[in-house]
Design a protein around this motif. Structure first.
Motif, mmCIF file in Angstrom:
data_model
loop_
_atom_site.group_PDB
_atom_site.id
_atom_site.type_symbol
_atom_site.label_atom_id
_atom_site.label_comp_id
_atom_site.label_asym_id
_atom_site.label_seq_id
_atom_site.Cartn_x
_atom_site.Cartn_y
_atom_site.Cartn_z
ATOM 1 N N SER A 88 0.841 -1.195 0.000
ATOM 2 C CA SER A 88 0.000 0.000 0.000
ATOM 3 C C SER A 88 0.877 1.247 0.000
ATOM 4 C CB SER A 88 -0.936 0.034 1.216
ATOM 5 O OG SER A 88 -0.193 0.221 2.411
ATOM 6 N N TYR A 89 0.265 2.337 -0.386
ATOM 7 C CA TYR A 89 0.916 3.645 -0.331
ATOM 8 C C TYR A 89 0.190 4.450 0.738
ATOM 9 C CZ TYR A 89 2.525 8.296 -1.770
ATOM 10 O OH TYR A 89 3.065 9.560 -1.789
ATOM 11 N N PHE A 90 0.918 4.796 1.810
ATOM 12 C CA PHE A 90 0.289 5.473 2.942
ATOM 13 C C PHE A 90 0.677 6.942 2.982
ATOM 14 C CE2 PHE A 90 0.797 7.179 7.254
ATOM 15 C CZ PHE A 90 -0.531 7.138 7.672
ATOM 16 N N VAL A 91 -0.309 7.783 3.165
ATOM 17 C CA VAL A 91 -0.077 9.193 3.460
ATOM 18 C C VAL A 91 -1.254 9.653 4.320
ATOM 19 C CG1 VAL A 91 -1.159 9.893 1.263
ATOM 20 C CG2 VAL A 91 0.319 11.489 2.503
ATOM 21 N N SER A 92 -0.953 10.272 5.443
ATOM 22 C CA SER A 92 -2.012 10.638 6.395
ATOM 23 C C SER A 92 -2.840 11.826 5.913
ATOM 24 C CB SER A 92 -1.400 10.946 7.765
ATOM 25 O OG SER A 92 -0.466 12.008 7.671
ATOM 26 N N GLU A 93 -2.206 12.764 5.235
ATOM 27 C CA GLU A 93 -2.898 13.921 4.666
ATOM 28 C C GLU A 93 -2.299 14.159 3.285
ATOM 29 O OE1 GLU A 93 -4.233 16.823 8.242
ATOM 30 O OE2 GLU A 93 -2.064 16.605 8.058
ATOM 31 N N HIS A 94 -3.056 13.825 2.250
ATOM 32 C CA HIS A 94 -2.500 13.822 0.898
ATOM 33 C C HIS A 94 -2.469 15.219 0.289
ATOM 34 C CE1 HIS A 94 -6.738 14.169 -0.304
ATOM 35 N NE2 HIS A 94 -6.281 14.569 -1.480
ATOM 36 N N SER A 105 -1.049 2.217 -6.331
ATOM 37 C CA SER A 105 -0.588 1.268 -5.320
ATOM 38 C C SER A 105 -1.734 0.582 -4.595
ATOM 39 C CB SER A 105 0.310 1.982 -4.299
ATOM 40 O OG SER A 105 1.482 2.470 -4.908
ATOM 41 N N ASN A 106 -2.764 1.334 -4.243
ATOM 42 C CA ASN A 106 -3.815 0.803 -3.371
ATOM 43 C C ASN A 106 -5.003 0.214 -4.115
ATOM 44 O OD1 ASN A 106 -2.084 1.867 -1.513
ATOM 45 N ND2 ASN A 106 -3.440 3.495 -0.821
ATOM 46 N N LEU A 107 -5.121 0.519 -5.415
ATOM 47 C CA LEU A 107 -6.233 -0.007 -6.189
ATOM 48 C C LEU A 107 -5.775 -0.786 -7.425
ATOM 49 C CD1 LEU A 107 -8.695 3.021 -5.961
ATOM 50 C CD2 LEU A 107 -8.814 0.868 -4.720
ATOM 51 N N SER A 108 -5.036 -0.135 -8.312
ATOM 52 C CA SER A 108 -4.668 -0.778 -9.583
ATOM 53 C C SER A 108 -3.807 -2.018 -9.376
ATOM 54 C CB SER A 108 -3.938 0.220 -10.484
ATOM 55 O OG SER A 108 -4.785 1.296 -10.825
ATOM 56 N N PHE A 109 -2.774 -1.916 -8.549
ATOM 57 C CA PHE A 109 -1.905 -3.072 -8.325
ATOM 58 C C PHE A 109 -2.673 -4.214 -7.668
ATOM 59 C CE2 PHE A 109 1.099 -5.222 -5.303
ATOM 60 C CZ PHE A 109 1.648 -6.074 -6.258
ATOM 61 N N GLY A 110 -3.475 -3.898 -6.673
ATOM 62 C CA GLY A 110 -4.272 -4.932 -6.012
ATOM 63 C C GLY A 110 -5.235 -5.608 -6.962
ATOM 64 N N LEU A 111 -5.810 -4.826 -7.879
ATOM 65 C CA LEU A 111 -6.722 -5.392 -8.874
ATOM 66 C C LEU A 111 -5.964 -6.302 -9.841
ATOM 67 C CD1 LEU A 111 -9.619 -5.493 -9.842
ATOM 68 C CD2 LEU A 111 -9.203 -3.418 -11.170
ATOM 69 N N HIS A 112 -4.755 -5.940 -10.192
ATOM 70 C CA HIS A 112 -3.916 -6.814 -11.015
ATOM 71 C C HIS A 112 -3.669 -8.143 -10.310
ATOM 72 C CE1 HIS A 112 -1.906 -3.698 -13.932
ATOM 73 N NE2 HIS A 112 -3.235 -3.661 -13.968
ATOM 74 N N VAL A 113 -3.415 -8.078 -9.014
ATOM 75 C CA VAL A 113 -3.177 -9.304 -8.236
ATOM 76 C C VAL A 113 -4.434 -10.173 -8.221
ATOM 77 C CG1 VAL A 113 -2.709 -10.221 -5.923
ATOM 78 C CG2 VAL A 113 -1.363 -8.299 -6.802
ATOM 79 N N PRO A 142 -13.903 7.446 6.359
ATOM 80 C CA PRO A 142 -12.446 7.421 6.200
ATOM 81 C C PRO A 142 -11.759 8.636 6.831
ATOM 82 C CG PRO A 142 -13.467 8.065 4.142
ATOM 83 C CD PRO A 142 -14.592 7.697 5.069
ATOM 84 N N VAL A 143 -10.719 8.368 7.591
ATOM 85 C CA VAL A 143 -9.947 9.451 8.187
ATOM 86 C C VAL A 143 -9.283 10.290 7.098
ATOM 87 C CG1 VAL A 143 -7.910 9.973 9.611
ATOM 88 C CG2 VAL A 143 -9.542 8.210 10.343
ATOM 89 N N CYS A 144 -8.841 9.615 6.031
ATOM 90 C CA CYS A 144 -8.085 10.285 4.975
ATOM 91 C C CYS A 144 -8.316 9.547 3.657
ATOM 92 C CB CYS A 144 -6.594 10.307 5.317
ATOM 93 S SG CYS A 144 -5.928 8.659 5.645
ATOM 94 N N LEU A 145 -7.761 10.081 2.583
ATOM 95 C CA LEU A 145 -7.951 9.466 1.273
ATOM 96 C C LEU A 145 -7.336 8.064 1.229
ATOM 97 C CD1 LEU A 145 -9.195 9.948 -1.501
ATOM 98 C CD2 LEU A 145 -7.000 10.900 -2.243
ATOM 99 N N TYR A 146 -6.225 7.872 1.913
ATOM 100 C CA TYR A 146 -5.615 6.539 2.012
ATOM 101 C C TYR A 146 -6.630 5.526 2.525
ATOM 102 C CZ TYR A 146 -3.239 2.831 4.644
ATOM 103 O OH TYR A 146 -2.875 1.635 5.194
ATOM 104 N N ALA A 147 -7.331 5.868 3.598
ATOM 105 C CA ALA A 147 -8.331 4.966 4.168
ATOM 106 C C ALA A 147 -9.479 4.729 3.198
ATOM 107 C CB ALA A 147 -8.854 5.526 5.486
ATOM 108 N N ALA A 148 -9.827 5.751 2.414
ATOM 109 C CA ALA A 148 -10.892 5.607 1.420
ATOM 110 C C ALA A 148 -10.485 4.611 0.340
ATOM 111 C CB ALA A 148 -11.232 6.960 0.809
ATOM 112 N N THR A 149 -9.203 4.630 -0.065
ATOM 113 C CA THR A 149 -8.760 3.660 -1.079
ATOM 114 C C THR A 149 -8.779 2.243 -0.519
ATOM 115 O OG1 THR A 149 -6.386 3.916 -0.547
ATOM 116 C CG2 THR A 149 -7.319 5.371 -2.234
ATOM 117 N N LYS A 150 -8.513 2.099 0.765
ATOM 118 C CA LYS A 150 -8.590 0.772 1.393
ATOM 119 C C LYS A 150 -10.020 0.236 1.347
ATOM 120 C CE LYS A 150 -4.444 -0.296 2.893
ATOM 121 N NZ LYS A 150 -3.769 -1.529 2.443
#
Length: 314
Positions: A88-94, A105-113, A142-150
């Motif tokens: 995953s790619y983490f950033v607390s405030e993007h 990192s959090n969507l496209s790569f996981g979908l490839h897997v 979601p606390v942040c956009l990172y959490a939304a992608t999760k």
């Protein structure tokens, strides 16, 4: 071009794929899986830092170039039993420049897997979520956009669960720590201050955090993998992986001071709370069955302090 490191024995039965193996949690999980006799296949990117990984004879590395075709071919060749997805790619405030990294990192790569799993007949995945999907203790906030992608990736998983009969467990992690951690997290920040005598600018410190030692976290992944092997397991289950007790940041620093015997130079209120600061950790998640955190915060901090102190002398 895709690079394979080490020769690969495609006849081995216990094959595990791990993404995110160069991170703190992932590298520790790879070590534990390898010690249990699994053949571990590590997926990395061209520019991944391999410093955390101690490659052994039952570990192989595949370099992912961003193209799904090569990944599918790789999965079809090795036909892994289970995927542990921690990348995953983490950033607390993007900021705006980080959005592409979050998506890739959090969507496209996981979908490839997931798609590569489909073509190889691999049906089992342990996914990694975050307690930050549950701001203010809500079912989803979601606390942040990172959490939304999760959260978005969990929705993608659900398609494969329903359409391809995948079996998935998502482990939602809280704060993790351990002796070999070098991330810019609270425990490392206060450790650095202690040994380098720096001033530490902190928020007012009244927010609570839930800290789980890395050894307990890795055991949760192993246990989740075992549960996927049960004949009656179906669908996509989501579990919280947290310690028994949460602490205010002020309490964590006070405990560390008592262990080290020295005062930490903290400037409380030296920085503001984040825009969506988590004041109380999510506590409504279902606990992973048959798992409990064994290492208390006091024991974990003692081990970490002694480790850092010993290595500082080298």
């Amino acid at each position: 071009m895709c690079l394979m490191i080490f020769s690969i024995n495609f006849e081995t039965m216990k094959k595990i794929v791990v993404t995110g193996s160069t991170g703190f949690v992932g590298s520790n999980l790879v070590d534990l899986l390898s010690s249990k006799g699994y053949d571990v296949y590590i997926i990395i990117r061209n520019k991944s830092n391999l410093e955390r990984i101690k490659l052994s004879n039952n570990q192989q590395v595949y370099v992912y170039d961003g193209k799904i075709k090569g990944l599918i071919n790789f999965f079809q060749k090795i036909k892994p039993e289970t995927v542990f997805h921690l990348a995953s790619y983490f950033v607390s405030e993007h900021n705006s420049n980080q959005i592409d990294n979050l998506i890739n990192s959090n969507l496209s790569f996981g979908l490839h897997v997931l798609e590569a799993m489909k073509f190889s007949g691999t049906k089992k995945m342990i996914n990694t979520g975050t307690s930050w999907q549950h701001y203010k203790n809500e079912n989803y906030n979601p606390v942040c956009l990172y959490a939304a992608t999760k959260q978005a990736f969990e929705s993608l998983i659900d398609y494969y669960v329903k359409a391809e009969l995948f079996k998935v467990i998502t482990l939602k992690l809280f704060d993790t720590y351990g002796e070999t951690d070098n991330r810019e997290k609270l425990i490392n920040v206060i450790t650095e201050e202690k040994f380098n005598e720096k001033k530490l600018k902190m928020s007012p410190g009244n927010q609570c955090i839930n800290l789980t030692h890395i050894s307990d976290v890795c055991k949760a992944f192993i246990l989740a993998g075992n549960q996927l092997n049960q004949k009656d397991f179906m669908g996509h289950k989501k579990y919280a992986v947290s310690n028994k007790k949460s602490y205010k940041i002020k309490e964590v620093i006070s405990l560390y001071e008592s262990i080290s015997g020295d005062k930490i130079n903290v400037i409380w209120g030296g920085r503001n709370y984040r825009k969506r600061e988590v004041m109380l950790p999510w506590n409504k998640g279902e606990k992973l069955p048959k798992w409990d955190a064994k290492i208390s915060l006091e024991e974990g901090l003692k081990n970490l302090y002694n480790y850092k102190k010993a290595n500082l002398k080298k």
